[in-house]
Every structure is written in structure tokens, then in C-alpha cells.
Design an enzyme around this catalytic site. Structure first.
Site, PDB file in Angstrom:
ATOM      1  CG  ASN A   1     -87.846 -19.959 -11.725  1.00 10.34           C
ATOM      2  OD1 ASN A   1     -87.359 -19.694 -10.573  1.00 10.34           O
ATOM      3  ND2 ASN A   1     -88.656 -21.025 -11.827  1.00 10.34           N
TER       4      ASN A   1
ATOM      5  CD  GLU B   1     -95.468 -23.347 -11.229  1.00 10.27           C
ATOM      6  OE1 GLU B   1     -95.860 -23.132 -12.363  1.00 10.27           O
ATOM      7  OE2 GLU B   1     -94.294 -24.080 -11.511  1.00 10.27           O
TER       8      GLU B   1
ATOM      9  CG  HIS C   1     -84.145 -21.626 -12.748  1.00 10.02           C
ATOM     10  ND1 HIS C   1     -85.441 -22.127 -13.244  1.00 10.02           N
ATOM     11  CD2 HIS C   1     -83.790 -20.915 -14.345  1.00 10.02           C
ATOM     12  CE1 HIS C   1     -85.900 -22.051 -14.284  1.00 10.02           C
ATOM     13  NE2 HIS C   1     -84.716 -21.582 -14.922  1.00 10.02           N
TER      14      HIS C   1
ATOM     15  CG  ASP D   1     -84.384 -24.442  -6.675  1.00  6.51           C
ATOM     16  OD1 ASP D   1     -85.462 -24.595  -7.804  1.00  6.51           O
ATOM     17  OD2 ASP D   1     -83.228 -24.892  -7.162  1.00  6.51           O
TER      18      ASP D   1
ATOM     19  CG  ASP E   1     -99.658 -22.897  -9.672  1.00  5.81           C
ATOM     20  OD1 ASP E   1     -99.227 -24.003 -10.058  1.00  5.81           O
ATOM     21  OD2 ASP E   1     -99.853 -21.740 -10.419  1.00  5.81           O
TER      22      ASP E   1
END
Length: 314
Positions: free
Chosen positions: A189, A225, A194, A198, A181
């Protein structure tokens, strides 16, 4: 020169003069091949495939226009001599695809004098078949892969882990799972947006793809994630080594993270192995994932940017 033993007018019929004109204008490509591999006749459509007129082809070997045809013709004549009357196959020629229908030309005694060849252009059909196959492969890829990272998606991971767990239980082989994780990803973010988030996930996915590449290994995005790696024939110690390298490699990416105490993107990893599962009513897949998740939770509680193994080592 073409064999003098075979007269193409026998194929066209007794009204050869008038029928030859019709033969030349038929839109279907028609040709006649004698036993020596020469064109005894060809109509306009047949010759046009090669950018020629019929007179350019008659008396010339088929192999002159279709390299490698001699061997195939030998087999065709052998089949017709053995009793075949019709054969079909596909052929590529000058960037187009054709369905080739071959029929034996026999005399009154049944002996094979030659072969009539009819070529039907199926280029558009082949293109549609190719496009359909590409669409099918694309659909299959998207059905089993994550759209953002290109890694295996949750469905594929679940199916693969269930299959590997059954196999390893039967054979007694080792099996380990890494549950990973990204640390403080919501904060990442919030700070950089965002789109950058990505890009971060894609960078991590590319690193995991390089790090976990043995035959049989599988790594994928489990959601958000979170990533999972399935490591067949790998015991707890081996899985820890893989996890340690991944931790180091993620830090080495040096992706700036203004919301992390490490100032860069890191991950936490939970390790679970089939041999270490406690008694449970859960199936092996669910039990492995449950234990890996508990180990991941322990890694998060220990300060993140680390790995923990289930059960905790004393």
C-alpha cells in the site's frame, strides 16, 4: 358463440338497460364468464386491459385473450359446484399484475350459471413487493459478505465455522481451516497506494473463489489482508494440497510488489485441522482459529510465501 343458457342481465339486475351504462363506466374491471368459457359480459375497464371495447370480447372465449385459461376455469367451476362462493388469485397480463376475485353466479336452485370476475390492478403493489424483496436480499448479502471483495465476511465465517465444527465433532468427519495473510501488504500500500491495494485484494479474492469451490467449502475475508477458508470433510493432508495450489496460483498472478523480496504479491498460509487440536478449554471454533493463527505466524517467521501446519511436523 356464447352459451344461450346464460343471460348476463341476471348478474346486472332487472334494471339491465340503465345499469348496463353504469356497469360500463365502473372503474373496476368486471366480466362475466359462462360455463362454456365464453365472455357473457365485460365492462369498459375489463376490455381496456386487452386494448379492446366490451363488444370485442362478448361472445369470445376467455382462452382467446388469456391462453391457458380453459384448464383454470374448469377447476374454478368444479370448486364452485362443490360449494365455494368466492375465490381469489393473482394474475399477470400484458405486463401488469391483477388481483382476480371470482364469485359464483347461481340460479334459484343454487346451480352455478357462471362466474363474475373482478380484476383489481395491483401492479404498483407488486413492484413495491419486488423492490422490498430485492432490498431485503441486498441487506442480507451485505450483512454476510465483505463489501470490498464480495466474499463471506467475518461474521458469516465465524458462524459457519462454529456450525461445521459441531457437525464434524458429532459425525467424526474431518475439518480443516486455512488462515491466509498477504505478505508485506502494508509495504504494498505504501508503494502503490490504497486503491491498488484494494484491487490486489479483489484479485486475490477472485482467485480464492475459483480455487475453493467444493460444495460446503467457504472462503472469506476475515479482516484487512487476512482470508480464511473452511474446508469440511478435508483432513490435514488434503488441506495442505489446497494450500500449496493457492500459493502457486497467487504467485502466478504476478502482481508486482516493489517492497517484496519476491517482486510480486505472495501470501502465507497456516493450516489447522480438527483432528490435530490439542486439549483446550476453548470451543472448537476458537481452538481451530487459534491453531491456524499459530501456524500462520510460523509461516511468516519461516520467510513468508509458504505454508505451515499445526502442530509443526517433525
Amino acid at each position: 358463440m356464447a352459451s344461450s343458457r346464460f343471460d348476463a342481465s341476471m348478474v346486472i339486475g332487472p334494471l339491465s338497460t340503465s345499469l348496463q351504462s353504469l356497469y360500463d363506466t365502473i372503474p373496476v374491471a368486471l366480466g362475466v364468464i359462462d360455463r362454456d368459457g365464453y365472455y357473457a359480459s365485460a365492462n369498459g375497464a375489463y376490455a381496456a386491459i386487452h386494448g379492446l371495447v366490451p363488444a370485442d370480447m362478448v361472445g369470445h372465449r376467455v382462452n382467446d385473450y388469456l391462453p391457458g385459461a380453459d384448464e383454470q376455469l374448469q377447476q374454478d367451476f368444479a370448486d364452485f359446484d362443490a360449494g365455494f362462493d368466492l375465490k381469489e388469485r393473482e394474475m399477470a397480463c400484458h405486463g401488469r399484475h391483477f388481483l382476480v376475485a371470482l364469485q359464483a353466479v347461481r340460479d334459484t336452485d343454487g346451480s352455478v350459471l357462471g362466474i363474475t370476475s373482478a380484476l383489481i390492478d395491483i401492479t404498483n403493489r407488486k413492484r413495491m413487493e419486488v423492490a422490498s424483496e430485492e432490498a431485503r436480499r441486498l441487506w442480507q448479502f451485505h450483512a454476510s459478505h465483505d463489501h470490498l471483495t464480495g466474499l463471506a465476511n467475518r461474521r458469516r465465517l465465524d458462524d459457519a465455522l462454529a456450525a461445521e465444527a459441531r457437525r464434524c465433532l458429532r459425525s467424526g468427519a474431518a475439518l480443516s481451516v486455512l488462515m491466509m495473510d498477504v505478505d508485506y501488504f502494508k509495504s504494498y500500500n505504501d508503494h502503490v497506494g490504497h486503491q491498488k491495494g484494494d484491487e490486489c485484494l479483489r484479485a486475490i479474492a477472485a482467485l480464492l473463489r475459483k480455487s475453493i469451490r467444493r460444495h460446503g467449502d467457504l472462503v472469506g475475508r476475515y479482516g484487512g489482508e487476512e482470508f480464511i477458508a473452511i474446508l469440511p470433510d478435508t483432513d490435514t493432508a488434503g488441506a495442505q494440497v489446497v494450500a500449496s495450489h493457492i500459493l502457486q496460483d497467487i504467485r502466478a498472478l504476478a502482481i508486482w510488489h516493489p517492497g517484496s523480496p519476491c517482486d510480486c504479491v505472495t501470501i502465507s498460509i497456516g493450516v489447522a485441522s480438527l483432528d490435530d487440536l490439542p486439549p483446550s478449554k476453548l470451543g472448537p471454533r476458537e481452538a481451530l482459529l487459534n491453531c491456524a493463527d499459530r501456524a500462520l505466524y510460523a509461516a511468516k517467521a519461516a520467510g513468508r510465501n509458504t505454508l505451515c501446519v499445526y502442530p509443526p511436523r517433525q
